[in-house]
Design a protein around this motif. Structure first.
Motif, mmCIF file in Angstrom:
data_model
loop_
_atom_site.group_PDB
_atom_site.id
_atom_site.type_symbol
_atom_site.label_atom_id
_atom_site.label_comp_id
_atom_site.label_asym_id
_atom_site.label_seq_id
_atom_site.Cartn_x
_atom_site.Cartn_y
_atom_site.Cartn_z
ATOM 1 N N MET A 16 36.348 62.793 51.684
ATOM 2 C CA MET A 16 36.740 64.192 51.459
ATOM 3 C C MET A 16 38.049 64.527 52.140
ATOM 4 N N ASN A 17 38.179 64.047 53.364
ATOM 5 C CA ASN A 17 39.363 64.354 54.156
ATOM 6 C C ASN A 17 40.615 63.727 53.562
ATOM 7 N N ILE A 18 40.446 62.566 52.976
ATOM 8 C CA ILE A 18 41.582 61.900 52.343
ATOM 9 C C ILE A 18 42.049 62.712 51.131
ATOM 10 N N GLU A 19 41.119 63.365 50.481
ATOM 11 C CA GLU A 19 41.505 64.218 49.358
ATOM 12 C C GLU A 19 42.247 65.460 49.838
ATOM 13 N N GLU A 20 41.762 66.033 50.917
ATOM 14 C CA GLU A 20 42.309 67.318 51.378
ATOM 15 C C GLU A 20 43.606 67.197 52.165
ATOM 16 N N ASP A 21 43.708 66.154 52.935
ATOM 17 C CA ASP A 21 44.827 66.013 53.864
ATOM 18 C C ASP A 21 45.913 65.146 53.221
ATOM 19 N N ALA A 22 47.025 65.772 52.872
ATOM 20 C CA ALA A 22 48.084 65.062 52.155
ATOM 21 C C ALA A 22 48.605 63.836 52.913
ATOM 22 N N MET A 23 48.706 63.963 54.228
ATOM 23 C CA MET A 23 49.210 62.828 55.006
ATOM 24 C C MET A 23 48.315 61.597 54.841
ATOM 25 N N LYS A 64 34.753 65.780 45.612
ATOM 26 C CA LYS A 64 33.754 66.624 46.295
ATOM 27 C C LYS A 64 32.342 66.374 45.772
ATOM 28 N N LYS A 65 32.267 66.089 44.489
ATOM 29 C CA LYS A 65 30.956 65.842 43.882
ATOM 30 C C LYS A 65 30.544 64.392 44.060
ATOM 31 N N LYS A 66 31.480 63.499 43.848
ATOM 32 C CA LYS A 66 31.130 62.079 43.780
ATOM 33 C C LYS A 66 30.971 61.401 45.128
ATOM 34 N N ALA A 67 31.783 61.799 46.101
ATOM 35 C CA ALA A 67 31.731 61.105 47.388
ATOM 36 C C ALA A 67 30.318 61.115 47.977
ATOM 37 N N PRO A 68 29.682 62.302 48.112
ATOM 38 C CA PRO A 68 28.320 62.307 48.657
ATOM 39 C C PRO A 68 27.350 61.462 47.818
ATOM 40 N N SER A 94 13.725 53.227 37.542
ATOM 41 C CA SER A 94 12.853 54.347 37.865
ATOM 42 C C SER A 94 13.310 55.607 37.134
ATOM 43 N N LYS A 95 12.363 56.523 36.993
ATOM 44 C CA LYS A 95 12.600 57.714 36.175
ATOM 45 C C LYS A 95 13.728 58.592 36.704
ATOM 46 N N ASP A 96 13.887 58.590 38.029
ATOM 47 C CA ASP A 96 14.895 59.484 38.593
ATOM 48 C C ASP A 96 16.257 58.797 38.765
ATOM 49 N N SER A 97 16.380 57.603 38.246
ATOM 50 C CA SER A 97 17.674 56.931 38.326
ATOM 51 C C SER A 97 18.685 57.603 37.404
ATOM 52 N N ASN A 98 19.893 57.530 37.787
ATOM 53 C CA ASN A 98 20.984 58.152 37.044
ATOM 54 C C ASN A 98 21.958 57.055 36.594
ATOM 55 N N PRO A 99 21.875 56.626 35.342
ATOM 56 C CA PRO A 99 22.744 55.527 34.880
ATOM 57 C C PRO A 99 24.236 55.812 35.052
ATOM 58 N N GLU A 100 24.589 57.072 34.897
ATOM 59 C CA GLU A 100 25.995 57.450 35.064
ATOM 60 C C GLU A 100 26.474 57.128 36.482
ATOM 61 N N LEU A 101 25.690 57.549 37.434
ATOM 62 C CA LEU A 101 26.058 57.335 38.834
ATOM 63 C C LEU A 101 26.011 55.852 39.197
ATOM 64 N N LEU A 102 25.004 55.176 38.699
ATOM 65 C CA LEU A 102 24.901 53.739 38.962
ATOM 66 C C LEU A 102 26.107 52.990 38.379
ATOM 67 N N THR A 103 26.506 53.409 37.198
ATOM 68 C CA THR A 103 27.679 52.801 36.564
ATOM 69 C C THR A 103 28.915 53.023 37.409
ATOM 70 N N GLU A 104 29.081 54.239 37.839
ATOM 71 C CA GLU A 104 30.231 54.574 38.695
ATOM 72 C C GLU A 104 30.220 53.727 39.958
ATOM 73 N N ALA A 105 29.043 53.608 40.540
ATOM 74 C CA ALA A 105 28.928 52.882 41.807
ATOM 75 C C ALA A 105 29.275 51.406 41.648
ATOM 76 N N ILE A 106 28.669 50.776 40.638
ATOM 77 C CA ILE A 106 28.942 49.350 40.477
ATOM 78 C C ILE A 106 30.395 49.098 40.103
ATOM 79 N N SER A 107 30.991 50.024 39.357
ATOM 80 C CA SER A 107 32.408 49.892 39.013
ATOM 81 C C SER A 107 33.292 49.955 40.256
ATOM 82 N N CYS A 108 33.007 50.936 41.106
ATOM 83 C CA CYS A 108 33.777 51.060 42.356
ATOM 84 C C CYS A 108 33.615 49.806 43.206
#
Lengths: 207, 207
Positions: free
Chosen positions: A97-104, A187-191, B154-168
């Motif tokens: 989050m901080n990397i997003e907010e803090d330009a430096m 903000k949404k994805k990091a957590p 599992s039922k509460d898994s989120n394929p979108e998020l899992l996809t994002e995670a494995i990609s990262c």
DNA sequence: GACAACATACATACATGAATGTATGTTAAT
DNA sequence: ATTAACATACATTCATGTATGTATGTTGTC
């Protein structure tokens, strides 16, 4: 004409600040000293007075830009926390989050991960980059060691491997963000991303 | 002098092959047409006969270099497998290993992840890069969808998020490897890192 | 089939601009 | 008076793009 020492110091800072911006936009290789000079409101002559060449500007930037991020980690790991994995989780989220907010900090990451081609003239700086990366990993590792000592990490966990994994993951998330900031809702994805990975570490957490 | 169509085609291929090598060593921006010409055993005139400029060479390389990796994923996902998560696990490991072994794939990754600065003249290619990245993510997603349909997620898994995670994560591992190949033992680390990651995001084998 | 005309696929030569580094000028601090 | 901290001018190199030269493949005509 001769200036005060303070003026000269300010000029040098202006040049370095301008260089960060230009480097992180255009990449080190494609940046020109003329552009940096204009951004800093000086001439190329002034740059050559203070620095030998572009590489020396990059060199001057190297330590100073890593420092705030390293300090953030050091400050956090030295705090007492009953749940070190939770502490790490919060730290990772906060860092992103901080990397997003803090330009430096954002420019620092952009510059070192995306916009520097460590070959040719810049090859000598690869060792620096690798050393800094290793420094960061050591700090991550301390979280896992702390957790292990506190009995919050299962016996068969491997702090080395966990450190490697979280480092790769953080880099991957950062790379995804930095390559296309408008397309990545930090903000949404990091957590979500961090919790997903760190949720199951040390399954005896809370034991 | 006029050559056969086959000769001309070969010259064009030589130029493209040389460009891959030079680009992935030096970065696109720092590569010169003279270097590419020498590598291809032709003159710059020949390059200008076949291509408008450096960017057009890069353009010509773009599709062809992504294709083998995408095909590898498509081929794998279309196989029937009783355990889609295990299938994904094996695929990730195989992909990483193959990128180490196969110079073409390694150069492709090096070129697109590390050695291309998508700004200035190259900014128009960022969209291409992002599109290809998205294509790869969709392929990863299919593993999760397959697993969900087979009741192995599992039922509460989120394929979108899992996809994002494995990609990262895959990108992070690749970046770590590519920035310093000699310092990264892919054969040892790939299985470990992939297993650890997938286990930790709740994708334990046998779910 | 022979041959001229044309065009292709390069190689070589030329022109230009941009970036770097060095030399020199200026002026104000010390 | 000296010199630091610049600004400006000069010199050079390099990379790109364009122009021109070369020689051989292709095709049409006889």
């Amino acid at each position: 004409m001769r200036r005060t020492k303070e003026d000269a110091h300010n000029t040098r800072e202006d040049i370095l600040n301008a260089a960060v911006t230009i480097f992180s936009e255009k990449g080190v290789g494609a940046s020109t000293l003329e552009e940096i000079a204009q951004k800093a409101n000086v001439t190329r002559g002034a740059i050559y007075w203070h620095f030998k060449n572009k590489a020396e500007i990059f060199d001057a930037l190297h330590e100073r830009m890593h420092r705030p991020i390293v300090e953030m980690l050091i400050e956090d790991i030295e705090k007492d926390h009953p749940e070190p994995i939770q502490q790490l989780r919060d730290m990772c989220v906060r860092l992103l989050m901080n990397i997003e907010e803090d330009a430096m900090k954002r420019q620092a990451m952009m510059l070192f991960i995306i916009k520097t081609n460590y070959s040719g003239d810049m090859a000598i700086y690869k060792e620096n980059y690798l050393a800094k990366k290793e420094e960061g990993k050591k700090l991550f590792r301390r979280y896992f060691e702390k957790a292990q000592k506190a009995g919050k990490l299962s016996k068969d966990s491997n702090p080395e491997l966990l450190t490697e994994a979280i480092s790769c993951y953080m880099k991957g998330v950062l790379h995804e963000y930095l390559i296309n900031p408008e397309g990545f809702n930090m903000k949404k994805k990091a957590p979500q991303l961090i919790e997903l990975f760190l949720n199951n570490i040390g399954l005896n957490e809370g034991n």
